[in-house]
Design a protein around this motif. Structure first.
Motif: not given
Length: 229
Positions: A169-189
């Motif tokens: 559940k902490a992995t979405p924090l990686a989005f804040t350092v430009t990691v294209m994780d699943l949450y970042a993909a959803a944000f792009k969508v």
């Protein structure tokens, strides 16, 4: 509800899911190995080693993961280009990516929390079992490998499973350092389609499914290796 966008963005979602799982696997596997060393340092190390391990655990458990991540990415990461020859080395393609800093920060954070879990589990192993091993002529290494550590890990399995879920559940924090994780993909969508709830629902289903898989896997392991009284 509109889910027609999945037909266009599913490759991005798959790549994001892979990034998320990779972060989880790397941080949990390496972090667990570090946690074992830290736990033994607390339990059976000398005063210096014990205090160093305690200090590590206190610092990483006492500060938010997001701050640790930003200190590594924006702090250490900004200094790496100043290291002579680093940009020309084979390591630079790895060290310049946000994924590297996310993996390092998640690993160090997980190790700190897990070391406390294992420390308690090591101390909970009955002394009679350790004394029985010594009476059979086992060395300290054999005693640790065959009795002490396996017994402690079995005792801590439910807590370990919970810590892994928290790490997921902490992995979405990686989005804040430009990691294209699943949450970042959803944000792009969301940015492209102006849809808010549908991408988040897809992310939610993924995390729920992965949590259920982790819980089920640890449940099977617990059933196969019962605690000996």
């Amino acid at each position: 509800m509109n889910f027609e966008w999945i037909a266009k963005y599913w490759p991005l979602l798959i790549d994001g899911a892979v990034q998320t799982v990779a972060l989880l696997v790397i941080s949990v596997s390496i972090g667990f190995v570090l946690a074992v060393g830290l736990a033994f340092a607390r339990v059976s190390g000398g005063p210096v080693i014990r205090n160093l391990s305690l200090g590590y655990s206190t610092v990483f458990r006492g500060t938010p993961l997001l701050i640790q991540l930003w200190l590594l990415y924006y702090g250490v990461g900004s200094l790496l280009p100043l290291v002579p020859g680093l940009r020309q080395s084979f390591l630079w393609p790895i060290l310049r990516e946000g994924f590297f800093f996310a993996a390092v920060s998640f690993t160090l954070n997980f190790a700190a929390y897990q070391s406390e879990v294992l420390r308690g589990a090591l101390l909970s192993v009955p002394k009679g079992e350790l004394e029985a091993g010594r009476s059979l002529g086992m060395s300290q290494w054999q005693l640790t490998r065959r009795i002490w550590l396996p017994r402690a890990i079995r005792t801590a399995l439910p807590t370990i499973a919970g810590e892994i879920v928290l790490q997921l559940k902490a992995t979405p924090l990686a989005f804040t350092v430009t990691v294209m994780d699943l949450y970042a993909a959803a944000f792009k969508v969301r940015q492209d389609t102006l849809l808010v709830y549908e991408p988040l629902l897809v992310v939610t289903l993924f995390y729920v499914a992965l949590t259920a898989l982790i819980t089920r896997a640890f449940g099977i392991v617990e059933a196969q290796v019962p605690i000996r009284r």
